[in-house]
Design a protein around this motif. Structure first.
Motif, short mmCIF file in Angstrom:
data_model
loop_
_atom_site.label_atom_id
_atom_site.label_comp_id
_atom_site.label_asym_id
_atom_site.label_seq_id
_atom_site.Cartn_x
_atom_site.Cartn_y
_atom_site.Cartn_z
N GLU A 133 0.79 -1.28 0.00
CA GLU A 133 -0.08 -0.13 -0.06
C GLU A 133 0.90 1.10 -0.09
N LYS A 134 1.76 1.12 0.74
CA LYS A 134 2.95 2.53 0.83
C LYS A 134 3.37 2.57 -0.36
N LEU A 135 3.87 1.41 -1.07
CA LEU A 135 4.62 1.57 -2.29
C LEU A 135 3.61 1.89 -3.47
N GLN A 136 2.34 1.91 -3.40
CA GLN A 136 1.73 2.12 -4.50
C GLN A 136 1.41 3.61 -4.10
N GLN A 137 1.29 4.15 -3.19
CA GLN A 137 1.22 5.69 -2.61
C GLN A 137 2.34 6.31 -3.23
N THR A 138 3.59 5.75 -2.93
CA THR A 138 4.88 6.42 -3.45
C THR A 138 4.95 6.43 -4.95
N ASP A 139 4.55 5.41 -5.55
CA ASP A 139 4.63 5.18 -7.13
C ASP A 139 3.76 6.53 -7.64
N GLY A 140 2.67 6.39 -6.97
CA GLY A 140 1.68 7.38 -7.42
C GLY A 140 2.28 8.91 -7.43
N VAL A 141 2.76 9.23 -6.31
CA VAL A 141 3.42 10.49 -6.05
C VAL A 141 4.47 10.69 -7.03
N LEU A 142 5.28 9.71 -7.42
CA LEU A 142 6.50 9.97 -8.52
C LEU A 142 5.77 9.93 -9.79
N ARG A 143 4.98 9.39 -10.11
CA ARG A 143 4.17 9.24 -11.58
C ARG A 143 3.58 10.82 -11.81
N GLN A 144 3.41 11.35 -10.41
CA GLN A 144 2.37 12.77 -10.64
C GLN A 144 3.61 13.75 -10.87
N MET A 145 4.81 13.38 -10.27
CA MET A 145 6.00 14.44 -10.25
C MET A 145 6.69 14.38 -11.52
N MET A 146 6.66 13.15 -12.42
CA MET A 146 7.49 12.88 -13.57
C MET A 146 6.48 13.28 -14.69
#
Length: 976
Positions: A769-782
C-alpha cells in the motif's frame, strides 16, 4: 195468615198482585228472591204492602241461608195479622247478623284508610330524599329581610321623583321625568324594565341611562325663569348621583354573587370540564390569525378595538380605566408604548393578568404585582425592538380578568409623534404611522380615537390619520380626555361643544365621549381616579350648561358603549370571516391533491416527529452492529491513520541500523515513546471518528430505498453535527488504552507459525500500500510517460521535465550504494545539482531533496518486500535466534507487534463503544433533537420546501376555521 221467607222457593202470586203486575206498584214486587203470601180471594190490604216492602229489603240484603226466619213481635203491628210469635227468635238472629256485617265493612274501610295514609307518607319521604339539596343557595340569595330593606330603599328613591309645580313651559324632552314617576308609582320594585320605559333613542343612550339616568336634555335657556331651571338641574343632578350610587351598590353585590358562582364552578372542575368564556375563545382566534401568513390574501377582518392617539394624549390611561388597573409602564412626556399591546378583557372572580406565553398570574390588587407586570411589559417591549429602531410591530398579548370588566379586545398602539427627537431612529415617525395604519385598515376594527382636551385642536395629528382610514366615521369613537384641564385652563364651552358634536375636526364618529383619567399623579389608583372623575362631572360647568350630555361622560359609559359596539360588529362580521377561510381551505386542499397525490399531509411538527422516530431507530440499529464488524472497522481506520507515522518515525529510522540488535533497541525506544504520548489519544480520536462515520451511514440509509424521504437530510445532518459536537469520549478510556498498548508493544515474542505468517501478510500488505502511494506520487511528479503522451495527447510541464532529469541522476546514486542513508549529504546535493546544470536543468537543493525523499522510499519499500518474502519460511530460525543463518527478520517482528497492538486496541474501542459511548451518543442525540424542536426558527430552516409550507398553511387554516366555528356556535347560544 203467616208469611214465610224461603230462599230459592216462591209461592204463587195472589190475584191482587197479579193485577199490580202491570201497574205502577209493580216496583215493589220482585220476582228474584221474593216470597209472597198464599193466594186469597180477598184484596191485599194496604198494610200488607208495607210489610212486603220490608220483607223485600230484608230478603235481598241479609238472607244468605235456607233457614226460616220469623218476623219479630214488634213488627207485628205493621205487618198485619197472621204473624205468629214463634218466629220472633229467628228475627233477632237476623238483626245480629245484619249488625255484624255492617261492622265488618267499617273495619275494612278504616283499615284501608290507615294503610293508604302510611303508604302515602312513605312515598313522600322517598321523593324528599331524592330531591337535590338546595341549602347552598342561601349563601347567594338574599333573605326576606334583605329584600324588604331593598324594597324600602327603592321606595325612598321613588319618593324623590316628584315633578315640581312650574308655571313656565316645560322643555320638549321633560315628559320623560313624568314617565319615570308614573312608572315608579305602578311598580313596587325596580327592575331592568325601567331603562326600556325611558324610550331611549340609541344604544348609547340606553347604556348611559344605567349610570347617570339620562332623563332629558338641559332645560332650554329660553324659559320664563332661569332660576327655576337652574334649581331643577341641581335637583336632577342630586337625584342622578343618589340613583347612581344605589345602582353601583347593586352592581357590586351582583359582582360578588357572580364571583361566588364562578368560584363554585371552579371547585367542581374535577367533576365537569370548564368551558372557555366567549371572549377567551375570540381572543384565541385573533392570536391564531395574527400568526397566520397566507398566500391567498385571506386577511384578518375580525373586529378589535384599536386605541390610537397622539403621544401623551392619555390613550393608555383610558385603556387602564377600562381594564380597572394601572398595568402599563409609566412616564412623563416620553414614549412608553414601543410596540402594540393586545389586551383581552374578560370577567372573572379575581382581578388578575396573564401573558399568552406564560403561566404566571399577576394579582392586580397588589401594588408589588402591578409593578412587576409593568416591568415585564417594558422588558418585552424593549426585547421586541430591533437594533437601531425605536418601535416594533410585534404584538404583545395580555389577558386581564376581573369582576365587572367589560368583555373586549383592545390594542394599544404607540403614540403618534410630530417630531423625531434625539435618541430615536430617523424613521420612527413613519414607522409608527405604518403600524397604526396596519391595525386600522381592518374594515371591522373599531377605532378609539383619543384626543387631548387640554391642548389646541390644531395641534392634533391623530384626527387626520383617522379621517383617512374611516372617512365616514362608521367605526370610530371619539374620546376627549383631560376635560378637567380643558375646563379650568382653556374654558370655551362653544369650542368643546363643537368637538363633541363632530363639527370641529375633519372626521366623523359613531359617538363622542368626554372622560377624566386622573389628576396627573401616576400613583393614584383606579378607584381614586374614578371618584375624582365623578366628582368633577357632578360639579362641572360644562354639564350644567348643557355642553356635556349625561351619556357622554365618564369612562364607565365609554366602556359600555365600546363593548356594545364591539359585540355588534363581531356578530355582523364573524360569519363572513368563517366563509372566507372555508374557501381558502378548499383551495389549499385542491392544490395538495394535485401536487402531492400520494403523500400524507404532514406539517412541520409532524414531520419533525417522524424524523425523530427514524433517527432514534437508527440509534437502536447502531447497537445491533456485530462486534466483528466494529473490530474490523477500527483496525482498518487505526492503521490507515497511523501507517505514515509507523513508516516514517519508527520503521524507516530503525532500518538504518547495521544489525538487528540496534534495530530492535531503536524500535523499542520509539514504540515506548509513541505509546506513552501520542498513541492513546490518537486512538480515541480515531475511535470517535469511526463511531461518527458508522452513525452517518445509518442515518443516510440506502439512497435507492423507496421509503427514503430526502426532506429529512438537512435535519439529520444538523442532529448528527450537534450531537457529535457535544459528545466527549470517556476520559478514563485513554488511560486504559495506554496501559494495554504499552504491554502489547513490549511483547516481541511470536508464539506460533500462524502468528508468524499473519505478521508477514500484514507487513507485505502494508508495504505494498505504501509503495503504491509512493509510485503514485512519483508518477505525478514525472508527468505522463512517452506512451501516454502519444496515446492521450498529453505533454510534460517544464517542472515535470526537470523532475525526470533529477530522478535519473538520483537513481545513479542508489545504484552505486544500496545502503544509502535517507538524507543526502551536502556534497551529494552539490554533485547532483551540477550534473543537472550540465543538462541545462537549473534546480535548487530543496527540489533535489523532495525528489530524493520519494525515490529513496520507493527503493526502501521494494527492499522491505524482498525481506518479507525471504522471512516467509524463517519462523524456524526465529525460534533458534537466527544462529544458523545470516537471515534477519526483525522487520517481521516489528510488524507483528504493530498488528497485535492494533487488534488489542480495536477490541478495547469496540467494548467502549458498545458499553458506554453508544448510550452517551443516544442521550446526546435526544438532547440535540429537543433543542432543535424547541428552536422554531432553526426547525423552520431545516424542514422547508413547498411540501412543508403548503402543509403548514393547510393546518393553520383548518385550525382557524375550527376555532371560528366553535366561537360562532357559542356566540349563537348567547343572548344578544
Amino acid at each position: 195468615m203467616s208469611s214465610l221467607i224461603h230462599r230459592g222457593a216462591f209461592s204463587q202470586l195472589c190475584s191482587s198482585c197479579m193485577k199490580l203486575k202491570t201497574s205502577t206498584e209493580q216496583k215493589f214486587h220482585f220476582h228474584n228472591g221474593l216470597c209472597h203470601h198464599h193466594q186469597s180471594s180477598c184484596p191485599k190490604p194496604p198494610v200488607l204492602l208495607l210489610r212486603d216492602r220490608l220483607l223485600v229489603i230484608l230478603s235481598r240484603n241479609f238472607v244468605q241461608d235456607t233457614k226460616l226466619l220469623t218476623i219479630p213481635r214488634k213488627f207485628y203491628v205493621f205487618l198485619g195479622p197472621g204473624i205468629g210469635d214463634r218466629r220472633m227468635s229467628s228475627a233477632f238472629r237476623l238483626v245480629g247478623s245484619i249488625v255484624s256485617r255492617v261492622l265488618k265493612i267499617r273495619y275494612i274501610i278504616l283499615t284501608g284508610a290507615v294503610g293508604g295514609g302510611i303508604t302515602a307518607h312513605q312515598t313522600f319521604e322517598s321523593w324528599k330524599e331524592k330531591m337535590p339539596n338546595m341549602d347552598w343557595m342561601k349563601e347567594y340569595l338574599p333573605d326576606a329581610e334583605r329584600l324588604d330593606k331593598i324594597e324600602a330603599g327603592f321606595k325612598r328613591i321613588k319618593s324623590r321623583f316628584a315633578v315640581p309645580d312650574m308655571k313656565f313651559k316645560l322643555p320638549e324632552e321633560f315628559p320623560r321625568l313624568r314617565a319615570i314617576r308614573e312608572w315608579l308609582d305602578s311598580k313596587p320594585f325596580v327592575d331592568p324594565e325601567v331603562f326600556e320605559a325611558l324610550d331611549i333613542k340609541s344604544s348609547v343612550d340606553l347604556t348611559a341611562s344605567r349610570s347617570f339616568l339620562a332623563v332629558g336634555k338641559t332645560v332650554d335657556t329660553s324659559t320664563n325663569s332661569k332660576d327655576k331651571v337652574q334649581e331643577l338641574q341641581e335637583e336632577l343632578m342630586r337625584l342622578q348621583v343618589r340613583f347612581q350610587k344605589e345602582i353601583e351598590r347593586l352592581e357590586k353585590e351582583n359582582r360578588e354573587l357572580r364571583k361566588h358562582l364562578i368560584l363554585r364552578d371552579q371547585k367542581n372542575v374535577t367533576k365537569r370540564k370548564m368551558k372557555k368564556s366567549l371572549i377567551d375563545m375570540y381572543s384565541e382566534v385573533l392570536d391564531e390569525l395574527a400568526e397566520y401568513d397566507s398566500s391567498y390574501n385571506t386577511q384578518d377582518h375580525l373586529p378589535r378595538v384599536v386605541v390610537v392617539g397622539d403621544q401623551s394624549s392619555g390613550k393608555t390611561s383610558v385603556l387602564e380605566m377600562i381594564a380597572q388597573a394601572r398595568i402599563f409602564p409609566r412616564g412623563s412626556g416620553e414614549m412608553m408604548t414601543r410596540s402594540p399591546v393586545k389586551v383581552t378583557l374578560s370577567e372573572g372572580p379575581y382581578h388578575i393578568a396573564t401573558f399568552k406565553d406564560s403561566s404566571r398570574e399577576y394579582d392586580l390588587t397588589k401594588e408589588s404585582e402591578l409593578e412587576a407586570l409593568r416591568k415585564e411589559i417594558e422588558i418585552r417591549m424593549k426585547a421586541s425592538v430591533a437594533d437601531g429602531q425605536t418601535v416594533s410591530g410585534d404584538t404583545i398579548s395580555l389577558t386581564v380578568k376581573g369582576p365587572g370588566i367589560q368583555r373586549l379586545v383592545l390594542v394599544d398602539l404607540p403614540g403618534i409623534i410630530s417630531t423625531v427627537t434625539s435618541g430615536m431612529a430617523s424613521d420612527t415617525r413613519d414607522r409608527i404611522q405604518r403600524i397604526c395604519r396596519q391595525h386600522m385598515e381592518n374594515p371591522n376594527a373599531i377605532i378609539l380615537c383619543i384626543q387631548d382636551g387640554s391642548l389646541d385642536a390644531e395641534r392634533s395629528n391623530v384626527t387626520d390619520l383617522v379621517s383617512t382610514m374611516d372617512p365616514n366615521g362608521k367605526r370610530t369613537i371619539f374620546v376627549l380626555t383631560k376635560v378637567d384641564l380643558a375646563e379650568s385652563n382653556l374654558y370655551n364651552p362653544e369650542r368643546i361643544r363643537q368637538i363633541l358634536e363632530g363639527r370641529l375636526f375633519p372626521m366623523k364618529a359613531l359617538g363622542y365621549f368626554a372622560v377624566v383619567t386622573g389628576k396627573g399623579n401616576t400613583n393614584d389608583g383606579i378607584q381614586t381616579i374614578r371618584d375624582y372623575e365623578e366628582k368633577f362631572f357632578r360639579s362641572s360647568r360644562l354639564f350644567k350648561e348643557g355642553v356635556l350630555k349625561p351619556y357622554q361622560m365618564t369612562t364607565l359609559n365609554l366602556s359600555m358603549a365600546v363593548s356594545e359596539c364591539f359585540w355588534k360588529m363581531v356578530r355582523e362580521s364573524v360569519e363572513q370571516q368563517a366563509d372566507a377561510f372555508k374557501a381558502t381551505r378548499f383551495n389549499l386542499e385542491t392544490e395538495w391533491k394535485n401536487t402531492f397525490p400520494k403523500i400524507r399531509e404532514l406539517d412541520r411538527d409532524e414531520l419533525f416527529e417522524k424524523a425523530r422516530g427514524e433517527i432514534l431507530d437508527e440509534i437502536i440499529n447502531l447497537s445491533q452492529i456485530t462486534p466483528q464488524h466494529w473490530e474490523e472497522v477500527f483496525n482498518q481506520n487505526l492503521w490507515h491513520k497511523m501507517s505514515s507515522y509507523v513508516f516514517e518515525n519508527i520503521y524507516l529510522p530503525a532500518a538504518q541500523s547495521d544489525n538487528s540488535g540496534i534495530f530492535n533497541t531503536t524500535v523499542d525506544i520509539k514504540l515506548k515513546q509513541w505509546a506513552d504520548k501520542l498513541l492513546p489519544s490518537r486512538c480515541v480520536q480515531i475511535g470517535w471518528s469511526t463511531l461518527q462515520d458508522e452513525f452517518t451511514k445509518l442515518l443516510a440509509g440506502d439512497p435507492t430505498a423507496r421509503q427514503r424521504d430526502d426532506i429529512f437530510n438537512e435535519l439529520k445532518t444538523a442532529v448528527r453535527d450537534e450531537s457529535l459536537k457535544n459528545h466527549k469520549w470517556d476520559e478514563k478510556a485513554e488511560e486504559s488504552l495506554r496501559v494495554i498498548q504499552m504491554n502489547t508493544l513490549e511483547d516481541r515474542s511470536v508464539h506460533d507459525k500462524q502468528q508468524w505468517d499473519s505478521a508477514i501478510r500484514f507487513m507485505e500488505t502494508a508495504v505494498r500500500e505504501k509503495l503504491q502511494q509512493t509510485d503514485g506520487v512519483l508518477r505525478q511528479m514525472m508527468g505522463p510517460s512517452r506512451m501516454e503522451q502519444w496515446l492521450y495527447w498529453k505533454t510534460q510541464t517544464p517542472q515535470q521535465i526537470d523532475r525526470v532529469a533529477a530522478i535519473k541522476e538520483l537513481e545513479k546514486l542508489l545504484q552505486s550504494d544500496v545502503k544509502r542513508r535517507p538524507a543526502l549529504s551536502h556534497d551529494e546535493l552539490t554533485t547532483v545539482r551540477k550534473n543537472l546544470e550540465t543538462q541545462s536543468v537549473d534546480v535548487d537543493n530543496e527540489f533535489i531533496r523532495e525528489t530524493w525523499f520519494h525515490l529513496y522510499r520507493k527503493q526502501f519499500l521494494q527492499q522491505s518486500l524482498v525481506t518479507a518474502n525471504d522471512c516467509r519460511k524463517g519462523f524456524y530460525y526465529y525460534q533458534k535466534g537466527f544462529e544458523e543463518t545470516e537471515l534477519s527478520c526483525s522487520d517481521v517482528v516489528l510488524f507483528w507487534r504493530i498488528e497485535r497492538m492494533l487488534q488489542v486496541t480495536s477490541n478495547a474501542l469496540r467494548q467502549q463503544v458498545t458499553n458506554n459511548e453508544a448510550r452517551r451518543m443516544e442521550r446526546n442525540i435526544k438532547e440535540a433533537l429537543d433543542q432543535i424542536g424547541d428552536d422554531k426558527q432553526k426547525l423552520q430552516k431545516l424542514l422547508t420546501g413547498k411540501r412543508v409550507l403548503l402543509a403548514e398553511e393547510l393546518k393553520r387554516v383548518r385550525q382557524i376555521q375550527e376555532l371560528l366555528e366553535e366561537f360562532i356556535q357559542a356566540l349563537n347560544k348567547e343572548k344578544p
